[in-house]
Scaffold this active site. Structure first.
Site, PDB file in Angstrom:
ATOM      1  N   HIS A  26       6.775  -5.837   3.892  1.00 55.13           N
ATOM      2  CA  HIS A  26       5.773  -5.009   4.533  1.00 55.13           C
ATOM      3  C   HIS A  26       5.348  -3.917   3.575  1.00 55.13           C
ATOM      4  O   HIS A  26       6.202  -3.355   2.899  1.00 55.13           O
ATOM      5  CB  HIS A  26       6.368  -4.394   5.804  1.00 55.13           C
ATOM      6  CG  HIS A  26       5.415  -3.534   6.563  1.00 55.13           C
ATOM      7  ND1 HIS A  26       4.333  -4.061   7.230  1.00 55.13           N
ATOM      8  CD2 HIS A  26       5.362  -2.186   6.721  1.00 55.13           C
ATOM      9  CE1 HIS A  26       3.665  -3.068   7.805  1.00 55.13           C
ATOM     10  NE2 HIS A  26       4.259  -1.932   7.516  1.00 55.13           N
ATOM     11  N   GLY A  30     -22.170 -29.921 -10.718  1.00 60.57           N
ATOM     12  CA  GLY A  30     -21.114 -30.918 -10.683  1.00 60.57           C
ATOM     13  C   GLY A  30     -20.833 -31.502 -12.053  1.00 60.57           C
ATOM     14  O   GLY A  30     -21.441 -31.115 -13.053  1.00 60.57           O
ATOM     15  N   GLY A  87     -24.172 -25.484  -6.051  1.00 62.60           N
ATOM     16  CA  GLY A  87     -23.483 -24.720  -5.021  1.00 62.60           C
ATOM     17  C   GLY A  87     -21.996 -24.995  -4.975  1.00 62.60           C
ATOM     18  O   GLY A  87     -21.316 -24.605  -4.021  1.00 62.60           O
TER      19      GLY A  87
END
Lengths: 474, 474
Positions: free
Chosen positions: B456, B274, B191
């Site tokens: 913007h 891992g 995970g």
């Protein structure tokens, strides 16, 4: 009074503490601190909330994003995707975009009309009588201790292609986004930011685009950037440069655009040939205010309007009506400056010094720029140099199989000051920001790349590497 | 000697000035300044250039990008695209990616072997005899004035799902990217970052993904981030949490993964549970070097390796073998520190202090993080608070019709120091950078949003607004 005005000694003259003319960035001015001030906001546009929200930055980007999704997927064939198809349901996109925007605009107007007891709305054109007085189209006379001019700009009209001509088939940027059907072919007249954004958008949606430009695309930008942009654009749509004075004629369903030796037949025409400030509608010349050659009001560093070179007491301006930038984020910053200075004593005035001023062009490829080109820097007497780093030299560029995108930095040799950044490529509008951050905080390029981590292998590594390259040249 | 060694007094012992063990970030150590040093680089991997280039960051991102293109286009239906189809030609993608990477790897090895006369390559496993001496698998004994350990890490093996089992159908992250065909169904065990990246990649390519996780996805991350990530992931693929000790068995063409009460039948299994540091292959315990519980070497701030808490003269380490971060950009920074300290006098040593350490997870949605969670900050005694700004509250978020993405900042109340940033959403890996820039330059959140322009309506406005929100809370 519910509209925030009082009737004064002169029969029919309303008196307020503050009149804001223009409800774009101007509409952000009223602040809770002003709850004891009588305020009017005047705006005569068919929409409420200004250009950016209704006919500018925001809807264009909402449309451009959808076009980019289609284009990027198609471009995926280069990367190993196959059988990519897809089409745009234009009405669905349009209605989603404007369903959202119109609601914001409508509720913004409703709030301004009745949301705060000290603020009223004047929904018509007003013109100056004198620097503290305006008269509205319906005959209201409003006198204000402070007036803020925030009337913005509008699309520039061309004599040979009048807006709305031929049953509305000649469009401005105000109208083009609300069409009912995508045309098969469109001619876009103009080579600036808006023209290039719409060209990329329509092209991404599969419309046959012909862009007609008086000089070159994105004139005034770094020439390497414009050359490279033009080359990429020409792979996607038809770019005809060096053509002026276009004339549109109608031949049944076909619009014919002639400009110089060029002729192109299309279904719709978009004229996106720059914008003009709305000062002519305001009567600002008639009362002696100072104007730039292009019609913008002249302001000082505190956003105070000048007349005869002198400050006009109580008169401020913000946004496209005074700014050379025509950028929403600049208009908003000017509004913040005005808000601070509006009722301030002279000793407390705040100057507008925020720099650098970046902007993004949401065309394809995306562009972001701030500061000077090398030529401009040298013309100012700076001992400057430039470095280029290609996206394709970084791991993320490999992922994109990119061959056209780059970051160019213009740097002053002695100080290492970053005097310009010119980025063309995916996510340019975001990639520019760490450079803006550092330059705004006064940090030179010296040590900048190595003063921070850049997550590997993010696109930002192209900025990191451009900075390293600049340091090597110092 | 062309391989940079000299044979010393002891018959068969080669003497060099510098031995670098590990050709990932270690291979960046030799520098033109070292042209008079005799240097050997040792590496026993089947590839050359380390994990990141060959089996890590770079190829995964090249693959993830293609999957993202497909997913984004499909997601465009939400925005008004229609009839979007497309598929991946896996072999075309794979061969493009590794055609490029393998060439870089091969030419890198060739250059290291013969590109510089003072540098040689030892293409086999070496183990410590003592802190200045190693012996190679073939029996070479190499003594070096300086040794840099940069042997990295490797995928962690699980007893119930051994790599290569069932005719190679149980994969590690080392092998999964070179498969010949995409499976119809894959089980991904793990995970963490890699597991989530591969889950998103395979899912984007249309593979049926089941992810089996012992505890939860991205354990240790901000819990709101992991909750929101898990919710989005579950819309895309099957996530089964809280299942441990998976066992894989084969039933003809089917691999069956059992873990607790869960059973899933698939075609391939990826174990991404891992990584472990490669110290066990190095004999570093046998010569008394200090190790963390997880097997990493203990180094001081100057990247010097410790034994019994004392600096071992001449012995340095960098990268996954000592770092808790397992990040390429950290390994590279450690390499720069080592390069400066390698032949420096004690007075000239440079400490590794660069912070914050950001990283990105190129899963879907993308994630970028640095610093502490609120809980971690408070556990350290900081008077901290957090603010969240949703992408959906900005104009760019409207363009995306985004409902899941956000920026969270963790801020120390008194100082305004930005002690953590947690971003989930499109372009998170780039959006985090201006925060890294400011924090690295020592700037707090106070005044940071308004000290600079944010073009913007770029995606970066979500960062600007998160900063404004944080200031309000100060």
């Amino acid at each position: 009074m519910s509209d925030g005005t009082t009737t004064g000694q002169d029969e029919g003259t309303e008196h307020v503490d503050l009149l804001v003319i223009g409800a774009g960035s101007g509409n952000t001015l009223p602040h809770p601190d002003h709850h004891e001030r009588r305020i009017l906001v005047a705006d005569d546009a068919p929409w409420f909330g200004g250009t950016c929200l209704n006919v500018g930055c925001i809807p264009t980007k909402m449309l451009v994003h959808v076009a980019d999704l289609l284009r990027d997927a198609r471009d995926g064939e280069r990367l190993g995707l196959r059988d990519v198809t897809g089409r745009v349901d234009w009405r669905a996109v349009r209605d989603r975009v404007f369903g959202r925007i119109d609601e914001i605009s409508t509720s913004g107007e409703e709030y301004r009309r009745s949301g705060e007891p000290n603020i009223g709305l004047v929904r018509e054109t007003v013109r100056f009588v004198d620097p503290r007085t305006v008269r509205s189209a319906s005959g209201r006379t409003i006198e204000a201790d402070r007036i803020v001019v925030a009337v913005g700009s509008r699309p520039r009209a061309l004599p040979g292609a009048p807006f709305g001509a031929f049953d509305g088939r000649v469009h401005s940027t105000d109208t083009i986004m609300r069409i009912d059907e995508l045309p098969r072919r469109i001619a876009i007249i103009g080579g600036g930011v808006s023209a290039c954004e719409f060209a990329a958008m329509f092209s991404g949606f599969g419309v046959e685009v012909t862009q007609l430009v008086r000089s070159s695309l994105l004139r005034g930008y770094d020439t390497e950037l414009t050359d490279r942009f033009t080359a990429v654009a020409r792979d996607e749509w038809d770019v005809r440069t060096g053509v002026s004075d276009p004339e549109v004629t109608a031949h049944g369903d076909v619009l014919r655009v002639r400009a110089g030796d060029e002729t192109v037949d299309v279904d719709l025409v978009l004229v996106a040939a720059g914008r003009v400030p709305n000062t002519d509608r305001l009567g600002s010349r008639e009362i002696g205010l100072d104007h730039h050659d292009d019609g913008r009001l002249v302001v000082d560093a505190y956003q105070r309007v000048l007349a005869g070179g002198e400050v006009v007491p109580g008169l401020f301006a913000l946004g496209d009506v005074d700014s050379p930038h025509q950028l929403k984020h600049v208009a908003n910053e000017e509004a913040r400056i005005v808000r601070q200075n509006l009722f301030a004593d002279d000793a407390d005035l705040v100057a507008n010094t925020l720099a650098p001023v970046p902007h993004a062009v949401f065309t394809h490829p995306q562009i972001a720029v701030f500061g000077r080109t090398l030529d401009a820097a040298r013309a100012e007497g700076l001992d400057a140099f430039e470095v280029v780093h290609e996206y394709g030299w970084t791991a993320w560029g490999w992922a994109l199989e990119d061959t056209t995108s780059f970051v160019k930095l213009v740097v002053e040799r002695g100080s290492g000051a970053l005097v310009g950044a010119h980025i063309m490529g995916p996510d340019a509008a975001i990639l520019v920001q760490p450079l803006v951050t550092a330059a705004s905080l006064g940090h030179s390029v010296r040590g900048l790349a190595r003063a921070q981590y850049w997550p590997h292998p993010a696109a930002s590594e192209v900025v990191e590497n451009a900075l390293l390259r600049a340091e090597e040249e110092l």
